[in-house]
Enzyme design. Structure first.
Site, PDB file in Angstrom:
ATOM      1  N   ASP A 311      19.734  -4.628 -18.952  1.00 41.78           N
ATOM      2  CA  ASP A 311      18.507  -3.873 -19.190  1.00 41.78           C
ATOM      3  C   ASP A 311      17.246  -4.721 -19.109  1.00 41.78           C
ATOM      4  OD1 ASP A 311      19.078  -5.328 -21.454  1.00 41.78           O
ATOM      5  OD2 ASP A 311      18.466  -3.759 -22.854  1.00 41.78           O
ATOM      6  N   GLN A 312      17.334  -5.963 -18.639  1.00 42.28           N
ATOM      7  CA  GLN A 312      16.107  -6.761 -18.579  1.00 42.28           C
ATOM      8  C   GLN A 312      15.247  -6.274 -17.422  1.00 42.28           C
ATOM      9  OE1 GLN A 312      18.111 -10.617 -18.035  1.00 42.28           O
ATOM     10  NE2 GLN A 312      16.963 -10.913 -16.161  1.00 42.28           N
ATOM     11  N   GLY A 339       8.868 -11.721  10.293  1.00 42.34           N
ATOM     12  CA  GLY A 339       9.984 -12.429  10.893  1.00 42.34           C
ATOM     13  C   GLY A 339      10.416 -11.774  12.191  1.00 42.34           C
ATOM     14  N   TRP A 340      11.397 -12.365  12.827  1.00 40.50           N
ATOM     15  CA  TRP A 340      11.856 -11.871  14.125  1.00 40.50           C
ATOM     16  C   TRP A 340      12.258 -10.397  14.061  1.00 40.50           C
ATOM     17  CZ3 TRP A 340      11.733 -13.407  19.019  1.00 40.50           C
ATOM     18  CH2 TRP A 340      12.615 -12.846  19.939  1.00 40.50           C
ATOM     19  N   GLU A 381       5.832 -11.977  14.974  1.00 40.49           N
ATOM     20  CA  GLU A 381       6.403 -12.518  16.202  1.00 40.49           C
ATOM     21  C   GLU A 381       6.489 -11.427  17.274  1.00 40.49           C
ATOM     22  OE1 GLU A 381       9.982 -14.795  15.485  1.00 40.49           O
ATOM     23  OE2 GLU A 381       9.294 -15.391  13.493  1.00 40.49           O
ATOM     24  N   MET A 447       5.780 -22.795  14.501  1.00 38.31           N
ATOM     25  CA  MET A 447       7.234 -22.747  14.656  1.00 38.31           C
ATOM     26  C   MET A 447       7.698 -23.588  15.845  1.00 38.31           C
ATOM     27  SD  MET A 447       8.056 -18.807  13.529  1.00 38.31           S
ATOM     28  CE  MET A 447       6.878 -18.018  14.624  1.00 38.31           C
ATOM     29  N   TYR A 449      10.180 -25.020  17.094  1.00 42.18           N
ATOM     30  CA  TYR A 449      11.622 -25.063  17.308  1.00 42.18           C
ATOM     31  C   TYR A 449      12.004 -23.835  18.111  1.00 42.18           C
ATOM     32  CZ  TYR A 449      10.799 -22.689  12.813  1.00 42.18           C
ATOM     33  OH  TYR A 449      10.289 -21.910  11.800  1.00 42.18           O
ATOM     34  N   ASP A 450      13.281 -23.730  18.467  1.00 39.06           N
ATOM     35  CA  ASP A 450      13.777 -22.623  19.298  1.00 39.06           C
ATOM     36  C   ASP A 450      13.135 -22.595  20.682  1.00 39.06           C
ATOM     37  OD1 ASP A 450      15.369 -21.883  17.212  1.00 39.06           O
ATOM     38  OD2 ASP A 450      14.172 -20.164  16.591  1.00 39.06           O
TER      39      ASP A 450
END
Length: 607
Positions: A311-312, A339-340, A381, A447, A449-450
């Protein structure tokens, strides 16, 4: 060019079992022994979050409960928790779980759901009888949220909290004071002094009201408080060291916020990007609500060492991040959207940038977790270019969106963006006004990379994250140095550029040539996706055999991989410092080793 494929996870509490209605208890029993009340706890225009509370007002225990109601056409439940929810047309039925059906006299239980549409429930029934013993519409409303508490008289061990009163149609009875999401006191006034605290420690306080029928209202906004004294925060220097934490990583990858502690990474970062929120109908929205704020953690899984209770007010990743910030107060957390996979919604968002910005702030500042997030990151993106889908919103749309976000969030929140690193002539950096937008942002996550990978199945083999160009590179401008130079030429200050590092490799199979530039027959096998593998796996399964363009590569059997190692990261960080960059970031934490050796390399290299 960043891989962002969300891991599918079947979670029973999020799937509505439309398998038929459940049996109902005796109506006469319910009408005089229990009540069911409803409150809409959140509304984001196209959808909402609702909560029902069942209270045993009788003198004997209830062994089960079933709540029924009608929604108007166009309004429906899309996901639910703490109850099994079914439907028949516009009629909805919620039945207790196996663990929350028994209610002692005076006890209450709540269940919640996300909904689409804008309607409200009508014709409420509890165990076949009236929800309030009279009308069949929901009865006594719960109280409103109190005001966000203010803090004063802060000492090494105590703090005084004050807040504005909640309102209720029948009267407010008292208030629960919550510290880091757990109740520490119940008071009848609108102030409380919390004592017995630890010096030099961060705490988060919120309050919630209870009415004369013992119904709890929504939790107020949160107030962060740091007690005086104690030790000095860990020095972070003047460079940003940021890592991405993926929402879905808690499933198949079994990577949780606590891993940042056990790996030693938490003391070596300055910022976390929580990825990803979704962009739907031109608005920001939480994606996986179960992972974000409902998943329960046991004591051994939790950063604080305390188990979540059913119950929090807040559980899941958000609560774990709250606990991490209390333990490491130098860390700032940003909520990353897009994101992609989820960038397709940004084009619509740009058509009404101000409304989009308002929706994002509502999510980031939701009273249940307002103290968790220090800013927002936009990962589009790509604006006016193609990613998973193609955007045609024009070169000015990105700048317009960033301007609206800064106007909405103001100067005290971080506003950042992850952007393309395509440094080719006429490429993606040239497609949008990144130079003009930079004035509204604290920094760009570039970004870098990729660039190359088995999405070109036959090769040629090439490092996916080259720092610099090299003879034979398959595409001019596809390297970090050219991307950074182009962004600087467009007027982006060096200190607003972060260099990107991948904590993974990209690889091909069917390769006979060890040096870059070889042919291939397809993607190398990967644990989660062909052609991609975590560094923590590759360092042992296919150790580096050479370096090209500032990035390591490895040829093992018929497989060829490229990835960064502690040594290449050290060189990249030295280059970043020589360029006056604001720091570095990486995708993403779970690709690192259990002792965080890549995060340690980023940290050491930027000192």
């Amino acid at each position: 060019m960043r891989f962002r494929h969300r891991v599918a996870a079947g979670i029973a509490t999020l799937v509505l079992p439309f398998a038929g209605l459940v049996g109902l208890a005796n109506p006469a029993q319910a009408a005089t022994s229990a009540t069911a009340t409803y409150v809409k706890t959140q509304d984001w225009g196209s959808g909402f979050e609702g909560k029902w509370t069942v209270k045993n007002t009788g003198t004997t225990s209830l062994s089960s409960w079933t709540v029924e109601w009608d929604f108007p056409a166009g309004t429906s439940v899309t996901s639910a928790w703490d109850a099994d929810v079914t439907s028949s047309g516009t009629h909805w039925t919620a039945k207790n779980k196996s663990w929350n059906g028994t209610l002692a006299p005076g006890a209450s239980v709540s269940f919640g759901f996300n909904g689409s549409g804008s309607g409200s429930p009508a014709n409420c029934k509890l165990n076949g009888g009236s929800c309030d013993g009279g009308s069949t519409n929901p009865g006594d409303n719960p109280p409103s949220a109190p005001g966000t508490p203010s803090a004063s008289d802060v000492t090494n061990t105590s703090v005084k909290l004050s807040w504005s009163a909640a309102t209720d149609d029948k009267g407010v009875k008292n208030y629960d004071v919550l510290r880091d999401g757990a109740k520490v006191a119940t008071v009848t006034t609108t102030s409380y002094t919390d004592t017995g605290l630890t010096a030099g420690t961060d705490y988060s306080y919120s309050v919630r009201a209870r009415d004369t029928a013992d119904q709890l209202g929504p939790v107020s906004g949160a107030r962060a408080v740091r007690t005086t004294g104690g030790t000095t925060e860990p020095p972070t220097g003047d460079k940003v060291k940021l890592g991405y934490f993926t929402e879905w990583g808690v499933y198949g990858r079994n990577y949780h916020v606590k891993n940042l502690v056990t790996s030693g990474t938490a003391s070596k970062i300055t910022h976390i990007n929580y990825a990803f929120g979704n962009v739907k109908n031109g608005q920001c929205t939480v994606d996986d609500t179960f992972a974000a704020y409902d998943k329960a953690y046991t004591a051994d899984q939790s950063v604080s060492g305390q188990a979540d209770t059913w119950d929090q007010p807040l559980r899941g990743n958000f609560n774990q991040l709250r606990q991490l910030k209390a333990k490491y107060p130098h860390i700032k957390v940003l909520y990353s959207f897009g994101g992609w996979t989820y960038s397709g919604g940004f084009g619509q968002a740009a058509q009404n940038a101000a409304a989009f910005a308002r929706s994002c702030k509502q999510v980031v500042e939701d009273p249940r977790w307002a103290d968790v997030f220090d800013g927002i990151d936009i990962d589009w993106e790509y604006p006016n270019a193609c990613g998973l889908t193609c955007d045609t919103s024009g070169p000015a749309a990105f700048r317009t969106l960033m301007q609206a976000l800064r106007a909405e969030f103001g100067p005290n929140y971080l506003v950042t963006a992850a952007i393309t690193a395509d440094g080719s002539n006429g490429g993606k950096i040239d497609a949008a006004d990144y130079g003009g937008a930079a004035q509204y942002l604290d920094w760009y996550n570039v970004m870098t990379y990729d660039y190359f990978g088995a999405f070109n199945a036959q090769g040629p083999t090439a490092p996916h994250s080259p720092l610099t160009s090299y003879p034979g590179i398959p595409q001019a401008g596809f390297n970090s140095a050219d991307a950074i130079a182009k962004l600087k030429a467009k007027g982006v200050p060096s200190k607003k550029l972060l260099l990107g590092i991948g904590f993974y490799g990209r690889g091909w199979t069917g390769v006979t040539q060890s040096a870059p530039g070889g042919t291939a027959t397809g993607a190398a096998p990967g644990t989660y996706e062909a052609g991609i593998e975590d560094y923590k796996v590759l360092k042992n399964s296919c150790p580096a055999t050479g370096t090209v363009g500032g990035t390591a590569y490895a040829h093992c059997g018929s497989n060829w991989w490229s990835y960064d190692t502690p040594a290449t990261i050290n060189s990249k960080m030295a280059w970043a410092k020589s360029q006056g960059l604001g720091g570095a970031f990486y995708w993403e934490f779970s690709g690192d080793t259990a002792n965080g050796e890549l995060a340690s390399a980023v940290d050491a290299g930027l000192k």
